[in-house]
Write a protein that holds these residues in place. Structure first.
Motif, short mmCIF file in Angstrom:
data_model
loop_
_atom_site.label_atom_id
_atom_site.label_comp_id
_atom_site.label_asym_id
_atom_site.label_seq_id
_atom_site.Cartn_x
_atom_site.Cartn_y
_atom_site.Cartn_z
N LEU A 7 10.50 17.24 -88.18
CA LEU A 7 9.81 16.09 -88.77
C LEU A 7 9.10 15.27 -87.70
CD1 LEU A 7 9.31 14.50 -91.43
CD2 LEU A 7 11.29 13.11 -90.84
N GLY A 8 9.75 15.09 -86.57
CA GLY A 8 9.16 14.34 -85.45
C GLY A 8 7.89 15.00 -84.95
N ALA A 10 5.98 17.10 -86.65
CA ALA A 10 4.97 17.02 -87.72
C ALA A 10 4.33 15.64 -87.75
CB ALA A 10 5.60 17.36 -89.06
N ALA A 11 5.17 14.60 -87.70
CA ALA A 11 4.67 13.22 -87.70
C ALA A 11 3.84 12.98 -86.44
CB ALA A 11 5.83 12.23 -87.78
N GLY A 12 4.32 13.48 -85.31
CA GLY A 12 3.62 13.32 -84.03
C GLY A 12 2.26 13.99 -84.07
N ASN B 46 1.66 8.88 -92.17
CA ASN B 46 2.43 9.09 -90.94
C ASN B 46 3.59 8.14 -90.79
OD1 ASN B 46 1.18 11.17 -89.70
ND2 ASN B 46 -0.39 9.88 -88.81
N MET B 49 6.55 9.09 -92.55
CA MET B 49 7.25 10.18 -91.86
C MET B 49 8.01 9.66 -90.64
SD MET B 49 4.24 13.08 -92.07
CE MET B 49 5.15 14.47 -91.36
N TRP B 50 7.37 8.77 -89.87
CA TRP B 50 8.02 8.20 -88.69
C TRP B 50 9.26 7.38 -89.06
CZ3 TRP B 50 7.75 9.90 -84.06
CH2 TRP B 50 6.57 10.43 -83.54
N TYR B 53 11.99 9.81 -89.68
CA TYR B 53 12.40 10.33 -88.36
C TYR B 53 13.25 9.30 -87.62
CZ TYR B 53 11.75 12.22 -83.56
OH TYR B 53 11.93 12.72 -82.30
N MET B 56 16.69 9.15 -89.15
CA MET B 56 17.48 10.33 -88.79
C MET B 56 18.02 10.25 -87.36
SD MET B 56 15.16 13.33 -90.56
CE MET B 56 16.27 14.71 -90.82
#
Lengths: 86, 86
Positions: A7-8, A10-12, B46, B49-50, B53, B56
């Protein structure tokens, strides 16, 4: 690779290209009147800080994301200077 | 708190407010013609998503930074819709 890492990354990867649509739009329209210069000056400064933070943590999500964004915001600063009054 | 943590919080605090100058400029000028809607739609997606992340990893630098940016990019999407043709 853990779910969090995936996920990190992908987000990055997506975040890295946040500024790309703005770069393309300004490049094509040659108009940057409505763009805030301060936004990209803050972004540029921040991304240098994030790069150092990423290196200290040895976190490649943070390093790679902010390296791309540093280049993008550098381009936007140049476009803003060039097309501010057109 | 380690040097890396201090730098991370400083970078996070600054990054959180990257979009603020643009929000203020667009709010005042009532003109968003040169702004890329895609930039803020990507940013909005984004930041969700971040946030996940960050949760998590239990990393409050990432969580707090992106919570503020999510709000800011939401405001910019609204301003872009409202002032696109003025």
């Amino acid at each position: 690779m853990s779910t969090a890492e995936i996920l990190g990354y992908a987000a990055g990867a997506m975040t890295a290209f946040t500024f790309l649509p703005q770069v393309i739009k300004t490049w094509k329209s040659k108009s940057a009147k409505d763009i805030s210069m301060n936004m990209f000056l803050i972004a540029f400064t921040n991304e240098i800080m994030w790069l150092v933070y990423g290196v200290m943590l040895d976190n490649w999500v943070i390093i790679s994301t902010n390296a791309v964004m540093l280049i993008m915001s550098g381009i936007m600063i140049w476009l803003k200077i060039r097309y501010n009054h057109q």
